[in-house]
Design a protein around this motif. Structure first.
Motif, mmCIF file in Angstrom:
data_model
loop_
_atom_site.group_PDB
_atom_site.id
_atom_site.type_symbol
_atom_site.label_atom_id
_atom_site.label_comp_id
_atom_site.label_asym_id
_atom_site.label_seq_id
_atom_site.Cartn_x
_atom_site.Cartn_y
_atom_site.Cartn_z
ATOM 1 N N GLN A 77 -3.190 0.348 3.573
ATOM 2 C CA GLN A 77 -3.086 -0.986 2.978
ATOM 3 C C GLN A 77 -3.863 -1.114 2.033
ATOM 4 N N ILE A 78 -3.341 -1.457 0.660
ATOM 5 C CA ILE A 78 -4.341 -1.667 -0.361
ATOM 6 C C ILE A 78 -4.474 -2.863 -0.883
ATOM 7 N N LEU A 79 -3.362 -3.734 -0.893
ATOM 8 C CA LEU A 79 -3.450 -5.152 -1.529
ATOM 9 C C LEU A 79 -3.375 -6.182 -0.073
ATOM 10 N N GLU B 290 -5.248 -4.161 -18.284
ATOM 11 C CA GLU B 290 -5.947 -3.312 -19.581
ATOM 12 C C GLU B 290 -7.441 -2.998 -18.935
ATOM 13 N N GLN B 291 -7.836 -1.983 -19.541
ATOM 14 C CA GLN B 291 -9.386 -1.539 -19.326
ATOM 15 C C GLN B 291 -10.278 -2.294 -20.241
ATOM 16 N N ASN B 292 -9.644 -2.497 -21.251
ATOM 17 C CA ASN B 292 -10.570 -3.430 -22.392
ATOM 18 C C ASN B 292 -10.525 -4.697 -21.936
ATOM 19 N N GLY C 107 -10.081 -5.641 -13.165
ATOM 20 C CA GLY C 107 -10.493 -4.788 -11.998
ATOM 21 C C GLY C 107 -11.043 -3.690 -12.133
ATOM 22 N N ALA C 108 -11.833 -3.035 -11.308
ATOM 23 C CA ALA C 108 -12.449 -1.714 -11.493
ATOM 24 C C ALA C 108 -11.429 -0.662 -11.158
ATOM 25 N N ASN C 109 -11.503 0.593 -11.422
ATOM 26 C CA ASN C 109 -10.565 1.618 -11.314
ATOM 27 C C ASN C 109 -10.473 1.618 -9.910
ATOM 28 N N GLY C 110 -9.335 1.896 -9.111
ATOM 29 C CA GLY C 110 -8.978 1.861 -7.750
ATOM 30 C C GLY C 110 -8.700 0.596 -7.217
ATOM 31 N N ALA C 111 -8.979 -0.598 -7.978
ATOM 32 C CA ALA C 111 -9.115 -2.129 -7.435
ATOM 33 C C ALA C 111 -7.705 -2.351 -6.657
ATOM 34 N N GLY C 112 -6.772 -1.932 -7.343
ATOM 35 C CA GLY C 112 -5.241 -2.060 -6.874
ATOM 36 C C GLY C 112 -4.402 -2.898 -7.985
ATOM 37 N N LYS C 113 -4.616 -2.773 -9.222
ATOM 38 C CA LYS C 113 -3.916 -3.333 -10.075
ATOM 39 C C LYS C 113 -2.492 -2.834 -10.484
ATOM 40 N N THR C 114 -2.431 -1.401 -10.595
ATOM 41 C CA THR C 114 -1.275 -0.731 -10.421
ATOM 42 C C THR C 114 -0.433 -0.828 -9.436
ATOM 43 N N THR C 115 -1.084 -0.903 -8.372
ATOM 44 C CA THR C 115 -0.125 -1.168 -7.046
ATOM 45 C C THR C 115 0.394 -2.580 -7.236
ATOM 46 N N THR C 116 -0.487 -3.500 -7.497
ATOM 47 C CA THR C 116 0.053 -4.783 -7.803
ATOM 48 C C THR C 116 1.388 -4.926 -8.604
ATOM 49 N N ASP D 34 1.301 -1.917 -17.969
ATOM 50 C CA ASP D 34 0.031 -1.275 -17.176
ATOM 51 C C ASP D 34 -0.697 -0.403 -18.224
ATOM 52 N N GLU D 35 -1.706 -0.667 -18.646
ATOM 53 C CA GLU D 35 -2.873 -0.086 -19.631
ATOM 54 C C GLU D 35 -1.946 0.652 -20.884
ATOM 55 N N PRO D 36 -1.480 -0.458 -21.720
ATOM 56 C CA PRO D 36 -0.771 -0.020 -22.866
ATOM 57 C C PRO D 36 -1.574 0.763 -23.890
ATOM 58 N N PRO E 189 5.393 1.334 -17.601
ATOM 59 C CA PRO E 189 4.609 2.019 -16.575
ATOM 60 C C PRO E 189 3.192 2.537 -17.412
ATOM 61 N N GLU E 190 2.315 2.808 -16.729
ATOM 62 C CA GLU E 190 1.083 3.572 -17.044
ATOM 63 C C GLU E 190 1.570 4.821 -17.466
ATOM 64 N N GLY E 191 1.078 5.454 -18.532
ATOM 65 C CA GLY E 191 1.560 6.810 -19.069
ATOM 66 C C GLY E 191 3.074 6.238 -19.799
ATOM 67 N N GLY F 220 0.859 -1.225 0.030
ATOM 68 C CA GLY F 220 -0.132 -0.042 -0.050
ATOM 69 C C GLY F 220 0.804 1.345 -0.093
ATOM 70 N N TYR F 221 0.260 2.344 0.474
ATOM 71 C CA TYR F 221 0.959 3.668 0.531
ATOM 72 C C TYR F 221 0.938 4.235 1.835
ATOM 73 N N GLY F 222 1.853 4.315 2.535
ATOM 74 C CA GLY F 222 1.850 4.634 3.821
ATOM 75 C C GLY F 222 1.234 3.951 4.729
HETATM 76 N N1 LIG Z 1 0.807 7.150 -4.725
HETATM 77 C C1 LIG Z 1 -0.316 7.026 -4.002
HETATM 78 N N2 LIG Z 1 -0.705 7.110 -2.421
HETATM 79 C C2 LIG Z 1 -1.668 6.963 -1.952
HETATM 80 N N3 LIG Z 1 -2.848 6.123 -2.425
HETATM 81 C C3 LIG Z 1 -2.815 5.615 -3.575
HETATM 82 C C4 LIG Z 1 -1.477 6.180 -4.614
HETATM 83 N N4 LIG Z 1 -1.403 5.474 -5.796
HETATM 84 C C5 LIG Z 1 -2.762 4.659 -5.736
HETATM 85 N N5 LIG Z 1 -3.209 4.838 -4.431
HETATM 86 C C6 LIG Z 1 -4.819 4.531 -4.127
HETATM 87 O O1 LIG Z 1 -4.497 2.894 -4.109
HETATM 88 C C7 LIG Z 1 -5.716 2.432 -4.736
HETATM 89 C C8 LIG Z 1 -5.472 1.383 -5.657
HETATM 90 O O2 LIG Z 1 -4.709 2.419 -6.933
HETATM 91 P P1 LIG Z 1 -4.380 1.470 -8.097
HETATM 92 O O3 LIG Z 1 -3.585 2.724 -8.945
HETATM 93 O O4 LIG Z 1 -3.512 0.489 -7.860
HETATM 94 O O5 LIG Z 1 -5.717 1.226 -8.998
HETATM 95 P P2 LIG Z 1 -5.939 0.398 -10.454
HETATM 96 O O6 LIG Z 1 -6.544 -0.592 -10.035
HETATM 97 O O7 LIG Z 1 -4.583 0.484 -11.170
HETATM 98 O O8 LIG Z 1 -7.087 1.747 -11.012
HETATM 99 P P3 LIG Z 1 -6.892 2.162 -12.411
HETATM 100 O O9 LIG Z 1 -8.006 1.229 -13.347
HETATM 101 O O10 LIG Z 1 -7.947 3.541 -12.343
HETATM 102 O O11 LIG Z 1 -5.679 2.362 -13.272
HETATM 103 C C9 LIG Z 1 -6.621 3.783 -4.959
HETATM 104 O O12 LIG Z 1 -7.600 3.635 -4.007
HETATM 105 C C10 LIG Z 1 -5.649 4.643 -5.062
HETATM 106 O O13 LIG Z 1 -6.476 5.816 -4.820
#
Ligand SMILES: Nc1ncnc2c1ncn2[C@@H]1O[C@H](COP(=O)(O)OP(=O)(O)OP(=O)(O)O)[C@@H](O)[C@H]1O
Ligand SMILES: [Mg+2]
Length: 234
Positions: A15-17, A191-193, A34-43, A159-161, A82-84, A10-12
């Motif tokens: 906890q996200i995962l 991927e979103q698609n 997974g939906a936006n914010g599910a934690g894919k990029t974090t993983t 991540d989201e190519p 990376p994303e972007g 997670g961040y600080g």
């Molecule tokens: N640098 C950060 N600091 C704090 N919280 C973060 C940070 N990056 C992401 N988060 C939070 O972690 C959670 C998961 O984010 P993540 O980017 O992993 O989602 P995602 O599944 O990749 O979503 P998306 O489809 O929108 O890219 C979200 O609630 C997000 O707000």
């Protein structure tokens, strides 16, 4: 090849995962949906050493890479796109590609790798001497992938190519990923698609609120009622 067990991150203090288990076998294309914010990029970031794992294990080729330095993770054979796009806009396309082969083992084969990569991306070849910042969005995305391949990865993490690409380029991007996999590179894809991704992937995992709730083959997930309703819109 990649084995993730009980991954917590997670961040600080957030906890996200919440303890993820998943694996990617050699030669597979595996997706996390997974939906936006599910934690894919974090993983993906936790696997690639961009953020710390506070629990669990990341193993690759039998080596423990949990919380290894990003540089060592690249050396082990994992490269993340990376994303972007994150290119160096004031350097030429060629220099951007060369920066991809900073992995020690990739240096001696740089020339061969460059030829292989330009064969997959003829459009990048035409623009080698142009500044990266002057390319179209789609072209920049291709350069980012080409640069990732210059590190001679065993596992390429996307991540989201297709983010921000026109429908035609989205299709091209999926074709390119299929092509890369055919060249023997294993793929972990976010991927979103979801429809296109599950059609392409051998297997997938569904991530909801930082936990894996479903796993299966691409076909199984495509016909799963929950996936259909939540991610395919029917
Ligand atoms: N640098 C950060 N600091 C704090 N919280 C973060 C940070 N990056 C992401 N988060 C939070 O972690 C959670 C998961 O984010 P993540 O980017 O992993 O989602 P995602 O599944 O990749 O979503 P998306 O489809 O929108 O890219 C979200 O609630 C997000 O707000
Ligand atoms: Mg994301």
């Amino acid at each position: 090849m990649l084995k993730v067990s009980g991954l917590v991150s997670g961040y600080g203090k957030t906890q996200i995962l919440n303890g993820l288990d998943f694996e990617v076998n050699q030669g597979e294309i595996v997706t996390l949906i997974g939906a936006n914010g599910a934690g894919k990029t974090t993983t993906l970031k936790a696997v690639c050493g961009v953020i710390a794992a506070t629990g669990g294990k990341v193993e690759f080729d039998g080596k423990d890479l949990t919380n290894a330095e990003p540089y060592d993770i690249v050396d082990a054979g994992i490269t993340m796109i990376p994303e972007g796009r994150q290119l160096f806009p004031h350097f030429t396309v060629k220099d951007n590609l060369l920066m991809g082969s900073y992995k020690r083992a990739a240096r001696p084969i740089m020339q061969r790798k460059m030829e292989e990569v330009l064969h997959i991306f003829p459009r990048v070849k035409e623009r080698l001497s142009q500044y990266a910042g002057s390319l179209s969005g789609g072209e920049q995305q291709m350069v980012a992938i080409a640069r990732g391949m210059m590190a001679d990865p065993k596992l390429l993490v996307f991540d989201e190519p297709s983010l921000g690409l026109s429908p035609l380029l989205v299709q091209q991007m999926f074709d390119i990923i299929r092509d890369i996999a055919k060249h023997g590179v294993t793929v972990l894809l976010v991927e979103q698609n979801v429809f296109k991704t599950l059609r392409l992937a051998n297997r997938g995992y569904v991530l909801e609120n930082g936990s894996i709730v479903l796993a299966g083959s691409g076909e199984q997930l495509l016909s799963d009622p929950h996936v259909k309703q939540a991610y395919l819109g029917h």
